[in-house]
Write a protein that holds these residues in place. Structure first.
Motif, PDB file in Angstrom:
ATOM      1  N   ILE A 187     -54.867 -73.516  -2.636  1.00 31.24           N
ATOM      2  CA  ILE A 187     -53.949 -73.645  -1.506  1.00 31.24           C
ATOM      3  C   ILE A 187     -53.548 -75.099  -1.317  1.00 31.24           C
ATOM      4  CG2 ILE A 187     -53.709 -73.378   1.004  1.00 31.24           C
ATOM      5  CD1 ILE A 187     -55.752 -71.088   0.810  1.00 31.24           C
ATOM      6  N   TYR A 188     -52.262 -75.316  -1.096  1.00 39.32           N
ATOM      7  CA  TYR A 188     -51.774 -76.627  -0.676  1.00 39.32           C
ATOM      8  C   TYR A 188     -51.024 -76.434   0.635  1.00 39.32           C
ATOM      9  CZ  TYR A 188     -49.215 -80.987  -0.315  1.00 39.32           C
ATOM     10  OH  TYR A 188     -48.700 -82.173   0.155  1.00 39.32           O
ATOM     11  N   ALA A 189     -51.433 -77.154   1.658  1.00 35.71           N
ATOM     12  CA  ALA A 189     -50.783 -77.054   2.969  1.00 35.71           C
ATOM     13  C   ALA A 189     -50.768 -78.441   3.587  1.00 35.71           C
ATOM     14  CB  ALA A 189     -51.518 -76.076   3.876  1.00 35.71           C
ATOM     15  N   ALA A 190     -49.593 -79.059   3.593  1.00 38.05           N
ATOM     16  CA  ALA A 190     -49.433 -80.391   4.170  1.00 38.05           C
ATOM     17  C   ALA A 190     -47.989 -80.562   4.595  1.00 38.05           C
ATOM     18  CB  ALA A 190     -49.820 -81.481   3.174  1.00 38.05           C
ATOM     19  N   GLY A 191     -47.778 -81.041   5.818  1.00 40.02           N
ATOM     20  CA  GLY A 191     -46.420 -81.197   6.320  1.00 40.02           C
ATOM     21  C   GLY A 191     -45.726 -79.849   6.414  1.00 40.02           C
ATOM     22  N   PRO A 192     -44.478 -79.778   6.014  1.00 33.54           N
ATOM     23  CA  PRO A 192     -43.722 -78.527   6.153  1.00 33.54           C
ATOM     24  C   PRO A 192     -43.971 -77.517   5.042  1.00 33.54           C
ATOM     25  CG  PRO A 192     -42.301 -80.224   5.257  1.00 33.54           C
ATOM     26  CD  PRO A 192     -43.616 -80.898   5.579  1.00 33.54           C
ATOM     27  N   LEU A 193     -44.710 -77.901   3.982  1.00 33.98           N
ATOM     28  CA  LEU A 193     -44.870 -77.045   2.809  1.00 33.98           C
ATOM     29  C   LEU A 193     -46.252 -76.413   2.762  1.00 33.98           C
ATOM     30  CD1 LEU A 193     -43.822 -76.044   0.025  1.00 33.98           C
ATOM     31  CD2 LEU A 193     -44.805 -78.145  -0.958  1.00 33.98           C
ATOM     32  N   ALA A 194     -46.268 -75.126   2.453  1.00 33.73           N
ATOM     33  CA  ALA A 194     -47.524 -74.415   2.213  1.00 33.73           C
ATOM     34  C   ALA A 194     -47.350 -73.565   0.952  1.00 33.73           C
ATOM     35  CB  ALA A 194     -47.896 -73.532   3.396  1.00 33.73           C
ATOM     36  N   GLY A 218     -47.186 -67.595  -3.645  1.00 37.18           N
ATOM     37  CA  GLY A 218     -46.193 -67.653  -2.573  1.00 37.18           C
ATOM     38  C   GLY A 218     -46.109 -69.028  -1.968  1.00 37.18           C
ATOM     39  N   ALA A 219     -45.014 -69.277  -1.241  1.00 37.31           N
ATOM     40  CA  ALA A 219     -44.819 -70.574  -0.601  1.00 37.31           C
ATOM     41  C   ALA A 219     -43.948 -70.400   0.634  1.00 37.31           C
ATOM     42  CB  ALA A 219     -44.167 -71.570  -1.560  1.00 37.31           C
ATOM     43  N   SER A 220     -44.119 -71.299   1.596  1.00 35.88           N
ATOM     44  CA  SER A 220     -43.254 -71.349   2.767  1.00 35.88           C
ATOM     45  C   SER A 220     -42.879 -72.800   3.029  1.00 35.88           C
ATOM     46  CB  SER A 220     -43.934 -70.749   4.006  1.00 35.88           C
ATOM     47  OG  SER A 220     -45.051 -71.532   4.398  1.00 35.88           O
ATOM     48  N   TYR A 221     -41.705 -72.992   3.641  1.00 33.48           N
ATOM     49  CA  TYR A 221     -41.255 -74.342   3.970  1.00 33.48           C
ATOM     50  C   TYR A 221     -40.626 -74.311   5.357  1.00 33.48           C
ATOM     51  CZ  TYR A 221     -39.601 -79.100   3.338  1.00 33.48           C
ATOM     52  OH  TYR A 221     -39.413 -80.451   3.460  1.00 33.48           O
ATOM     53  N   ASN A 222     -41.104 -75.212   6.206  1.00 35.59           N
ATOM     54  CA  ASN A 222     -40.620 -75.289   7.580  1.00 35.59           C
ATOM     55  C   ASN A 222     -39.472 -76.297   7.655  1.00 35.59           C
ATOM     56  OD1 ASN A 222     -40.205 -75.569  10.332  1.00 35.59           O
ATOM     57  ND2 ASN A 222     -42.384 -75.480  10.831  1.00 35.59           N
ATOM     58  N   PHE A 223     -38.261 -75.788   7.838  1.00 39.77           N
ATOM     59  CA  PHE A 223     -37.086 -76.639   7.936  1.00 39.77           C
ATOM     60  C   PHE A 223     -36.832 -77.128   9.359  1.00 39.77           C
ATOM     61  CE2 PHE A 223     -36.429 -74.229   4.086  1.00 39.77           C
ATOM     62  CZ  PHE A 223     -35.862 -75.144   3.217  1.00 39.77           C
ATOM     63  N   GLY A 224     -37.697 -76.742  10.286  1.00 39.59           N
ATOM     64  CA  GLY A 224     -37.525 -77.113  11.686  1.00 39.59           C
ATOM     65  C   GLY A 224     -36.874 -76.004  12.483  1.00 39.59           C
ATOM     66  N   ALA A 225     -35.630 -75.698  12.159  1.00 38.46           N
ATOM     67  CA  ALA A 225     -34.918 -74.628  12.858  1.00 38.46           C
ATOM     68  C   ALA A 225     -35.371 -73.251  12.391  1.00 38.46           C
ATOM     69  CB  ALA A 225     -33.413 -74.779  12.656  1.00 38.46           C
ATOM     70  N   PHE A 226     -35.953 -73.182  11.189  1.00 36.74           N
ATOM     71  CA  PHE A 226     -36.444 -71.916  10.664  1.00 36.74           C
ATOM     72  C   PHE A 226     -37.459 -72.190   9.560  1.00 36.74           C
ATOM     73  CE2 PHE A 226     -32.852 -73.104   8.093  1.00 36.74           C
ATOM     74  CZ  PHE A 226     -33.233 -72.782   6.795  1.00 36.74           C
ATOM     75  N   ILE A 227     -38.239 -71.157   9.245  1.00 37.28           N
ATOM     76  CA  ILE A 227     -39.218 -71.218   8.164  1.00 37.28           C
ATOM     77  C   ILE A 227     -38.811 -70.193   7.120  1.00 37.28           C
ATOM     78  CG2 ILE A 227     -41.645 -70.983   7.523  1.00 37.28           C
ATOM     79  CD1 ILE A 227     -42.326 -71.514  10.483  1.00 37.28           C
ATOM     80  N   LEU A 228     -38.771 -70.605   5.875  1.00 36.55           N
ATOM     81  CA  LEU A 228     -38.416 -69.718   4.773  1.00 36.55           C
ATOM     82  C   LEU A 228     -39.645 -69.507   3.898  1.00 36.55           C
ATOM     83  CD1 LEU A 228     -35.920 -68.275   3.521  1.00 36.55           C
ATOM     84  CD2 LEU A 228     -35.666 -70.279   2.040  1.00 36.55           C
ATOM     85  N   ALA A 229     -39.892 -68.252   3.490  1.00 36.25           N
ATOM     86  CA  ALA A 229     -41.060 -67.950   2.660  1.00 36.25           C
ATOM     87  C   ALA A 229     -40.678 -66.959   1.572  1.00 36.25           C
ATOM     88  CB  ALA A 229     -42.199 -67.386   3.499  1.00 36.25           C
ATOM     89  N   GLY A 230     -41.302 -67.112   0.408  1.00 34.70           N
ATOM     90  CA  GLY A 230     -41.077 -66.182  -0.686  1.00 34.70           C
ATOM     91  C   GLY A 230     -42.286 -66.125  -1.589  1.00 34.70           C
TER      92      GLY A 230
END
Length: 316
Positions: A187-194, A218-230
Motif C-alpha cells: 500500500i502507498y498512501a500519501a497526499g492525494p494518492l492512494a 487499485g488507486a484513488s486520487y483526490n483532486f479536491g473537488a472530487f475523488i477518482l478511483a479505479g
C-alpha cells in the motif's frame, strides 16, 4: 466518540502495569428492499445486510505500553443484530493479539485480511456492505477475513507499507479449507494518492479448480473537488474485470457513483450513494446497487437485482 477508559489492576499490594482499554462500536440500521425475479421485494429492517453501510457491532481493544517503543494489543469484536438485540457469532469479527514496535507489527488470530486492507486503501465507500467493488470481486476473491492468521506489517516508510499474512496447512484445514494460505498487500498512501495491491493464494485447491493466484490493483486520487478511483481485478478462474468510480463531497454531503464489471462473467454492478453527515460520528445515507445478471454459463447471478437502502450509521 470512542470512550477511553484507563484500566488499573485492582489486586491489593501490587504495582501492576497500566493498560489503555477502549470500548467502541457501530450502530447501523436501515430500511431496505430487493427487487429481483423470485425475490420478495417488501421493505424491512436491515442491520447487517447488503443495504447497510457496515455491520452493527461492539468491540474492546486493550493496549499496553511495554517500553522501548513497543506495545502489546489485544482486540475482540462481535456483531450485534439491532433488530432483535441478539449477538452474532463471535468468529465473524476481530479476535487477535499483536506486538508493535519500530520493526513493524506482528499479529496473530482472527482478523481482516491483508487483501481487504489492500482494497480498502483506495475503495470509495470505505469497503461498505453495499460496495460495488466488494460485492463484485470480494476483495481479490478471498473475502474480507482470515481465521488463524499470522501476519507481519512493515513500518510506514514515506507512505509505503506492506503486509504478509500466512495460514498454516493444519490451520487452513481446520478452517474448512484445503491447505495453507498466503495473503499479502502493498500500500502507498500519501497526499492525494492512494494505491493498493492485494494478492492471495491457497496451497491446495479443490479438484478442477484454478491454481492461479488472486490479485487486485487499485488507486484513488483526490483532486479536491472530487475523488477518482479505479482498479483492475483478476481472481482465480474466469473472474476478472475492472472498476471505475468517483466521490464528490459537497459540504456535509458526499455522493458516490461506482461501476464494477466482471468481464469474465459479463456481469456489471452499479452503485449510487448519497450520505449526509449529521455529526462527526453519525451519517444518514441512501444507497442503490444494481447487481447485474451474468450473461455467460456458470455466471455469478442468474437475474438482475435492484438493492435499495436508506439508513443511519452511528459510531461510538
Amino acid at each position: 466518540m470512542k470512550k477511553t477508559l484507563i484500566a488499573l489492576a485492582v489486586l491489593a499490594a501490587s504495582s501492576a502495569a497500566m493498560a489503555q482499554v477502549t470500548l467502541y462500536g457501530v450502530a447501523d440500521i436501515a430500511l431496505g428492499a430487493v427487487n429481483a425475479t423470485g425475490v420478495k421485494s417488501d421493505a424491512n429492517m436491515k442491520t447487517n445486510d447488503a443495504q447497510n453501510d457496515g455491520n452493527s457491532r461492539w468491540g474492546i481493544k486493550v493496549v499496553e505500553d511495554l517500553g522501548g517503543g513497543m506495545k502489546a494489543t489485544a482486540q475482540f469484536e462481535q456483531n450485534i443484530d439491532y433488530s432483535t438485540g441478539a449477538a452474532d457469532v463471535a468468529s465473524g469479527r476481530y479476535a487477535y493479539m499483536a506486538l508493535d514496535g519500530g520493526f513493524g507489527r506482528i499479529k496473530a488470530g482472527r482478523t481482516l485480511s491483508p487483501s481487504f486492507f489492500g482494497v480498502a486503501a483506495w475503495e470509495l465507500t470505505g469497503a461498505a456492505n453495499f460496495s460495488a467493488v466488494a460485492n463484485q470481486f470480494g476483495f481479490a476473491g478471498g473475502g474480507s477475513r482470515n481465521s488463524r492468521e499470522f501476519s507481519y506489517t512493515t513500518p510506514n516508510m514515506g507512505g509505503f507499507s506492506a503486509t504478509l499474512g500466512y495460514v498454516t496447512e493444519l490451520d487452513g484445514m481446520e478452517n474448512g479449507g484445503l491447505g495453507s494460505k498466503l495473503d499479502a498487500n502493498a500500500i502507498y498512501a500519501a497526499g492525494p494518492l492512494a494505491v493498493g495491491l492485494s494478492y492471495w493464494k491457497n496451497d491446495k485447491v479443490a479438484p478442477g479448480a484454478s491454481t492461479d493466484g488472486n490479485y487486485s490493483l487499485g488507486a484513488s486520487y483526490n483532486f479536491g473537488a472530487f475523488i477518482l478511483a479505479g482498479s483492475f481485478q483478476d481472481a482465480a478462474g474466469p473472474s476478472q474485470g475492472w472498476s471505475l468510480g468517483a466521490r464528490v463531497p459537497v459540504g456535509p454531503w458526499a455522493f458516490t457513483v461506482d461501476v464494477a464489471q466482471d468481464t469474465g462473467f459479463d456481469d456489471t454492478d452499479y452503485l449510487l450513494y448519497a450520505g449526509y453527515s449529521l455529526s462527526k460520528r453519525t451519517t444518514a445515507y441512501f444507497d442503490y446497487r444494481r447487481d447485474g445478471k451474468s450473461n455467460k454459463a456458470g455466471g455469478k447471478s442468474a437475474v438482475d437485482a435492484d438493492i435499495y437502502g436508506i439508513g443511519v450509521r452511528h459510531n461510538f
